[in-house]
Structure formats: C-alpha cells, structure tokens
Design a protein around this motif. Structure first.
Motif, mmCIF file in Angstrom:
data_model
loop_
_atom_site.group_PDB
_atom_site.id
_atom_site.type_symbol
_atom_site.label_atom_id
_atom_site.label_comp_id
_atom_site.label_asym_id
_atom_site.label_seq_id
_atom_site.Cartn_x
_atom_site.Cartn_y
_atom_site.Cartn_z
ATOM 1 N N ARG A 151 0.826 -1.209 0.000
ATOM 2 C CA ARG A 151 0.000 0.000 0.000
ATOM 3 C C ARG A 151 0.859 1.257 0.000
ATOM 4 O O ARG A 151 0.602 2.206 -0.761
ATOM 5 N N LEU A 152 1.877 1.265 0.848
ATOM 6 C CA LEU A 152 2.733 2.451 0.927
ATOM 7 C C LEU A 152 3.484 2.672 -0.384
ATOM 8 O O LEU A 152 3.619 3.809 -0.855
ATOM 9 N N ALA A 153 3.970 1.593 -0.991
ATOM 10 C CA ALA A 153 4.731 1.726 -2.232
ATOM 11 C C ALA A 153 3.837 2.146 -3.392
ATOM 12 O O ALA A 153 4.209 3.017 -4.199
ATOM 13 N N LEU A 154 2.652 1.548 -3.507
ATOM 14 C CA LEU A 154 1.756 1.919 -4.600
ATOM 15 C C LEU A 154 1.283 3.362 -4.461
ATOM 16 O O LEU A 154 1.167 4.091 -5.460
ATOM 17 N N ALA A 155 0.999 3.778 -3.227
ATOM 18 C CA ALA A 155 0.590 5.173 -3.010
ATOM 19 C C ALA A 155 1.703 6.131 -3.408
ATOM 20 O O ALA A 155 1.450 7.166 -4.061
ATOM 21 N N ALA A 156 2.940 5.800 -3.050
ATOM 22 C CA ALA A 156 4.071 6.663 -3.399
ATOM 23 C C ALA A 156 4.280 6.707 -4.909
ATOM 24 O O ALA A 156 4.563 7.773 -5.477
ATOM 25 N N LEU A 157 4.124 5.577 -5.575
ATOM 26 C CA LEU A 157 4.269 5.557 -7.035
ATOM 27 C C LEU A 157 3.163 6.372 -7.705
ATOM 28 O O LEU A 157 3.414 7.122 -8.654
ATOM 29 N N ALA A 158 1.937 6.220 -7.216
ATOM 30 C CA ALA A 158 0.829 6.958 -7.813
ATOM 31 C C ALA A 158 1.006 8.463 -7.638
ATOM 32 O O ALA A 158 0.539 9.252 -8.471
ATOM 33 N N ASP A 159 1.683 8.869 -6.575
ATOM 34 C CA ASP A 159 1.974 10.296 -6.362
ATOM 35 C C ASP A 159 3.132 10.780 -7.226
ATOM 36 O O ASP A 159 3.355 11.992 -7.324
ATOM 37 N N SER A 160 3.852 9.839 -7.855
ATOM 38 C CA SER A 160 5.100 10.202 -8.540
ATOM 39 C C SER A 160 5.035 10.075 -10.054
ATOM 40 O O SER A 160 5.912 10.599 -10.751
ATOM 41 N N VAL A 161 4.053 9.374 -10.595
ATOM 42 C CA VAL A 161 4.006 9.178 -12.050
ATOM 43 C C VAL A 161 2.985 10.131 -12.666
ATOM 44 O O VAL A 161 1.945 10.416 -12.065
ATOM 45 N N PRO A 162 3.274 10.649 -13.850
ATOM 46 C CA PRO A 162 2.285 11.481 -14.535
ATOM 47 C C PRO A 162 1.197 10.624 -15.159
ATOM 48 O O PRO A 162 1.398 9.437 -15.423
ATOM 49 N N ALA A 163 0.047 11.207 -15.362
ATOM 50 C CA ALA A 163 -1.048 10.483 -16.006
ATOM 51 C C ALA A 163 -0.734 10.293 -17.484
ATOM 52 O O ALA A 163 -0.268 11.213 -18.164
ATOM 53 N N THR A 164 -0.984 9.084 -17.966
ATOM 54 C CA THR A 164 -0.791 8.764 -19.377
ATOM 55 C C THR A 164 -2.088 9.029 -20.127
ATOM 56 O O THR A 164 -3.164 8.609 -19.697
ATOM 57 N N ALA A 165 -1.965 9.725 -21.246
ATOM 58 C CA ALA A 165 -3.161 10.014 -22.030
ATOM 59 C C ALA A 165 -3.730 8.714 -22.585
ATOM 60 O O ALA A 165 -3.003 7.921 -23.190
ATOM 61 N N PRO A 166 -5.021 8.454 -22.381
ATOM 62 C CA PRO A 166 -5.594 7.206 -22.880
ATOM 63 C C PRO A 166 -5.651 7.189 -24.404
ATOM 64 O O PRO A 166 -6.112 8.141 -25.024
ATOM 65 N N ASP A 167 -5.149 6.105 -25.002
ATOM 66 C CA ASP A 167 -5.218 5.949 -26.449
ATOM 67 C C ASP A 167 -5.934 4.660 -26.860
ATOM 68 O O ASP A 167 -6.036 4.353 -28.055
ATOM 69 N N GLY A 168 -6.399 3.894 -25.846
ATOM 70 C CA GLY A 168 -7.165 2.692 -26.141
ATOM 71 C C GLY A 168 -6.351 1.447 -26.376
ATOM 72 O O GLY A 168 -6.910 0.347 -26.460
ATOM 73 N N ARG A 169 -5.011 1.567 -26.471
ATOM 74 C CA ARG A 169 -4.203 0.385 -26.789
ATOM 75 C C ARG A 169 -4.246 -0.653 -25.669
ATOM 76 O O ARG A 169 -4.337 -1.857 -25.929
ATOM 77 N N ALA A 170 -4.148 -0.194 -24.428
ATOM 78 C CA ALA A 170 -4.150 -1.138 -23.313
ATOM 79 C C ALA A 170 -5.485 -1.861 -23.226
ATOM 80 O O ALA A 170 -5.541 -3.086 -23.036
ATOM 81 N N GLU A 171 -6.563 -1.119 -23.379
ATOM 82 C CA GLU A 171 -7.891 -1.732 -23.322
ATOM 83 C C GLU A 171 -8.076 -2.734 -24.462
ATOM 84 O O GLU A 171 -8.699 -3.792 -24.285
ATOM 85 N N GLU A 172 -7.555 -2.405 -25.647
ATOM 86 C CA GLU A 172 -7.650 -3.330 -26.782
ATOM 87 C C GLU A 172 -6.868 -4.608 -26.512
ATOM 88 O O GLU A 172 -7.319 -5.717 -26.852
#
Length: 558
Positions: free
Chosen positions: A321-342
């Motif tokens: 939990r502590l590591a994921l919270a710290a990572l989420a505070d540190s990475v920029p949001a990636t613009a959705p392009d649909g590739r991951a969902e596809e």
C-alpha cells in the motif's frame, strides 16, 4: 470461591488489551490454565474438534476480520497437529497467533523426564513454519512475549507466530498486576524514496507497462492504490490466485486471473516494464515457472526472502500500500489511447475461444451459479478441489477478501473450518465453503462445531467419488489412476445426524438451492454429485513448444 490470578489470566488479559475479541483452539492437559482463564475474560471462544481445523478457522477469521486471530493449543500432539494450518497461514501471510502450552519447566533444558506430550525441542518443530517464535518462562514475561508476537504477526509481511508457555507458569499464582497498558505497534515497511523515484521514471517511460497484482495487495489493503496507479499508467492488471478482488473484474484494464493460459503469460512477457506487487512470482503465479519476462521487472515485496527470488528485478522491499501510493503520487497520467484496453479485450477473447473449444459448459455453469447465488459481501472459502481450481482463474470475487482458498500451501481440508472461523467474525453475513468429497472428510467432525455454535455457514460438497484432480493427473500421465477412488458416507444423512440441515442438489438446481441455503440462518450442507473436469491450461515445454494438458504438480487432491 475466590480466584487467585495466574499465568493463564495474564495471557487472556494481554490478548484482550492488545485488541483480541475471539480465540480459537482445543483444550489439552497442559493448556488447561489457558482455557480456565477464558471464563474470566470477555474473549469469545470458538472451539473446534481437531487442532488443524482450529488453525484453519483462526486463518479464516484473521482474513475476514482483518486482525490477529489467537489460537490456543496444548503441548506435543495437539500443537503438532496444527502445523499444516500454520503452514497455510505462513504461505498466505495470515496473522495467526498460536499460544501453546509446554511441559512443566522442570522438564525443559534437554532433560528427558518422560512427561506426557514431551518433545525434545517443541519450538524447533515450528521455526520452519511460523514467522517468529516467542517464549515466556516466567509469568512476568507473558505480556511482553505476547505483545512482541502480536507486533510480529501484523508487521508486513503478515504471518503466523508462535508463543510457548510451560504448564506450571500458566497455573502458578502471580502477583503481576492486571494487564491494562500493553501496546503493540507494527513497524511500517516504508519504501525508500530513491527507489520509488527510479521506479516512477521506468514506469512513466514505459510504452507497454503491465501490472501483476499478488496477494500482498489484498493483505496490505492496497486495492484503491492499485486502481489509481493502473489508471494513471493505463496499464493492464492481472491478479494472481491469491489476489482475487484486488482489481475490479470488469474493469477495461483487468486481465483477470487466467495465469495458466499462455496468452496471459505472453502478454506479461511482452511488457517493457512489468510491475509485480505483492507476489514472489512463485509456481502458480508464473504459469509453473514458464514466465520469462523480456522487459524490466519492478518487484514490490514485503517478504525479503521473496524479493528477486525467481527473477532479476528492480526490487523494492516495502509494504504494497505504501509503495503503490508513493508511485501513484510520482508518475504522470498517461493520455488514454485505447491500446491497453484493446490488448485486454483481445486476451480475454483468446481465453474465451480456448475454453469454448474444450466443452466445459458444466463446470463454467456451476461456477456461474455459485457466483449468482452468493451475496456480494459474503466470503467464500474453496478447498483444494476442482471447482476451487476453476475459481482461481474464473471467479469474480467482486471485492478484496471475498474469496479464499488454500492455494498458499495446498493442504486439503481448509474450506469448511476456515469458513467457520470467518462466520465467527462475519457480523451476520452468510459464509460459503466449497469442498470435494475427499477434502470434506478431513473436516467432517466440524459439523458438530457448526451446529453447537450455530455458525452461519453453507457447505457445498461436490461429490465425484474420489480425489478428482489426482484422478485426472494420473490418467493423463499414466493412462490409469491409482489410489484416487474413495468410499464415502451419505453426506446428507451424516450432516443430518449432527442436526445440520442437508440436501442433494443438481447442476440445474444449484443456484436456487444454494441461494436458499445461504438465506437460511445457521449451518447447512448441500451435496452436488458431479464429475467435473479442469480446463486444459497451456504452457511452453522446455523445448519452447506450446503444450496443453494437466501434466502439473501444482494442484493438490480434491
């Protein structure tokens, strides 16, 4: 008759002060001081008929209540009978606190004086199983030993702990004041900031990031942090069998749990950055050690022994939990392009096509019927049985902590006693246990426990006349099965002899009958005669060729 406080009183006072509400166990001669003290405490006692089942019950309670589950055991045979349950708790990082009696102090120190239940070194039998071992050789040591054990059990990674107290110390009068100020503060396992910073750069620069979420995500209560990070990265998420409910099943980024399918393995291998959280990438999580990542692996793991134990990785020793919270505070949001969902949609379509080609409508229909009949907030405990193996991959737990199995250590007999333990702390929610006829015989005596305590557990027994998965393995491998066929009782009449309502059901009636049983307070048994098959998983053989079949040793009998 006035009572003089003794070591047993110190145990229950300490546990109560630390926050315990419920104790599991089974009395024995050397442990009578523990059990007598329960009469003078607010602790609820849940007594089972076999020590191993008491351990499984404590495990089920700890998983669903989210706290330490005390387990009272006697010396020697009683203590040793709990080992398989404690191994499962260790493999699944479940905080069970076992308090065992010991022979009188005069017999300790290597002397063999012939006491009943005497072992040369009782602690040695548990050191390779539990997270930590604690002893109290005087009454004044009891509170501190229990506080240290409690802290150890709840320090990431969670796990079972062992406290040993001699019989005479439990029984002797004590002048130690009543325990009121005892505290145990688990140490937070905080990620080092420079590691988070570097991992954030790797993830931010990744073109095809993928997350593999393990059971550590559920144990750490990190599901919200996982969802946030995955959506920021637009990264597909696969959940291991121990991480059911860690990520929303129907989310467009959810790869679900098809870890025994080569398509999932291929996608994990193709990631340029694979983030593994709360998993050691062991046998089941790595498609039987056929996973060979080609990109960078970042591994967040609270258990230092599992960090980089199977694959080289950028290792972060930290609470999920502590590591994921710290990572989420540190990475920029990636613009959705649909590739991951596809990519997710394609993988699930490929899995669906493979299953459709195998003619498994019965098995899929049964699991779907269980899902529809079970309330979303009710936990289910699967034994090591074919329907349970299906659930590992195909069951939508809908929320963290809603599905459990013994896949950590793989021992039989887990489902029903663990469900009883969960029911003791479920706050009125019905609980479901699912066993095969072979596994059911390990815990049939606990029907008496269910009836005596009125625990709200429905037990679904899938009766195929033997150890079904071993029958499949042996037939596939040798052309015939040996030692897999079992004589068994009439489970309906047997349950009724305990005063537990029971009935037979059919595949087409399972949803209706199961829903009715779950809606009726108290214990009940449903018996489903059915011969089930496992889906054929796919993997690569040592020559790199795709293989479909059951030639695995990772599953146990059903």
């Amino acid at each position: 008759m006035s009572h003089v406080r003794n070591g047993g009183d110190l145990v229950v006072e300490s546990l109560t002060t630390l926050g315990a509400a419920c104790v599991f166990g089974l009395p024995g001669q050397h442990a009578l001081g523990l059990f007598d003290a329960l009469r003078r405490s607010p602790l609820r006692y849940v007594g089972l008929r076999v020590e191993n089942n008491a351990g499984f019950a404590a495990d089920g309670y700890a998983r669903t209540a989210g706290t330490v589950a005390p387990l009272f055991l006697s010396t020697g045979p009683g203590a040793l009978t709990s080992l398989a349950a404690l191994q499962e708790a260790a493999a699944a990082s479940v905080p069970v606190l076992a308090v065992s009696s010991q022979i009188p102090s005069a017999g300790l120190g290597g002397r063999r004086r012939g006491y009943l239940h005497e072992l040369r070194d009782q602690q040695a039998s548990f050191r390779d199983v539990v997270k930590s071992v604690h002893t109290a050789r005087t009454a004044s040591q009891i509170p501190s030993a229990l506080a240290a054990a409690w802290e150890s059990a709840l320090t990431a990674p969670y796990g079972p702990v062992w406290v040993e107290i001699p019989q005479d110390v439990l029984l002797a009068p004590t002048t130690v004041p009543r325990v009121t100020g005892l505290r145990a503060e688990p140490r937070p396992l905080v990620p080092r900031p420079e590691l988070i910073a570097e991992a954030a750069v790797l993830l931010a620069e990744a073109e095809r990031p993928v997350v593999l979420a393990g059971g550590g995500v559920v144990r750490a209560g990190a599901t919200a942090e996982l969802l946030r990070l995955a959506e920021l990265l637009r990264a597909p998420v696969a959940s291991t069998f121990g991480a059911k409910g860690a990520f929303p099943w129907e989310h467009p980024l959810s790869l679900r749990s098809w870890l025994e399918d080569r398509h999932t393995t291929d996608l994990l291998e193709d990631a340029d950055v694979l983030l593994v959280v709360g998993s050691g990438l062991g046998e089941l999580s790595s498609n039987y050690h056929t996973l060979a990542p080609r990109g960078r692996v970042i591994q967040i793991e609270a258990d230092l022994g599992k960090l980089e134990s199977n694959h080289p990785a950028f290792g972060i020793h930290a609470d999920a939990r502590l590591a994921l919270a710290a990572l989420a505070d540190s990475v920029p949001a990636t613009a959705p392009d649909g590739r991951a969902e596809e990519a997710v949609a394609l993988l699930l379509k490929q899995v669906r096509a493979r299953l459709d080609a195998q003619g498994l409508d019965l098995e899929e229909g049964l699991l779907a019927a269980v899902r529809r009949a079970l309330p979303d907030d009710s936990p289910v405990f699967f034994d090591m049985t074919i329907l349970g193996y299906w659930a590992w991959s195909a069951f939508d737990a809908r929320r963290p902590g809603a599905m459990h199995s013994a896949q950590g250590a793989g021992g039989l007999g887990y489902g029903f006693p663990a469900a009883l333990g969960a029911a003791a702390g479920a706050g009125g929610r019905p609980v479901l246990a699912v066993s095969g006829d072979g596994g059911a015989m390990y815990s049939i005596a606990e029907l008496a426990t269910a009836r005596q305590l009125g625990l709200d557990v429905t037990w679904l027994i899938v009766d195929d006349g033997g150890y079904g998965i071993l029958r499949e393995y042996m037939t596939d491998t040798f052309g015939a099965a040996t030692a897999t066929e079992l004589a068994r009782p009439d489970f309906v009449r047997l349950a009724e002899s305990f005063g537990v309502p029971a009935a037979r059901t059919r595949p087409e009636d399972l949803e209706r009958d199961l829903a009715a049983a779950l809606a009726t307070p108290g214990p009940s048994v449903l018996v489903l005669p059915a011969l089930l098959r496992m889906f054929a998983p796919t993997h690569l053989d040592p020559a790199g060729q795709e293989r479909t079949g059951q030639e695995r040793t990772g599953r146990a009998a059903g």
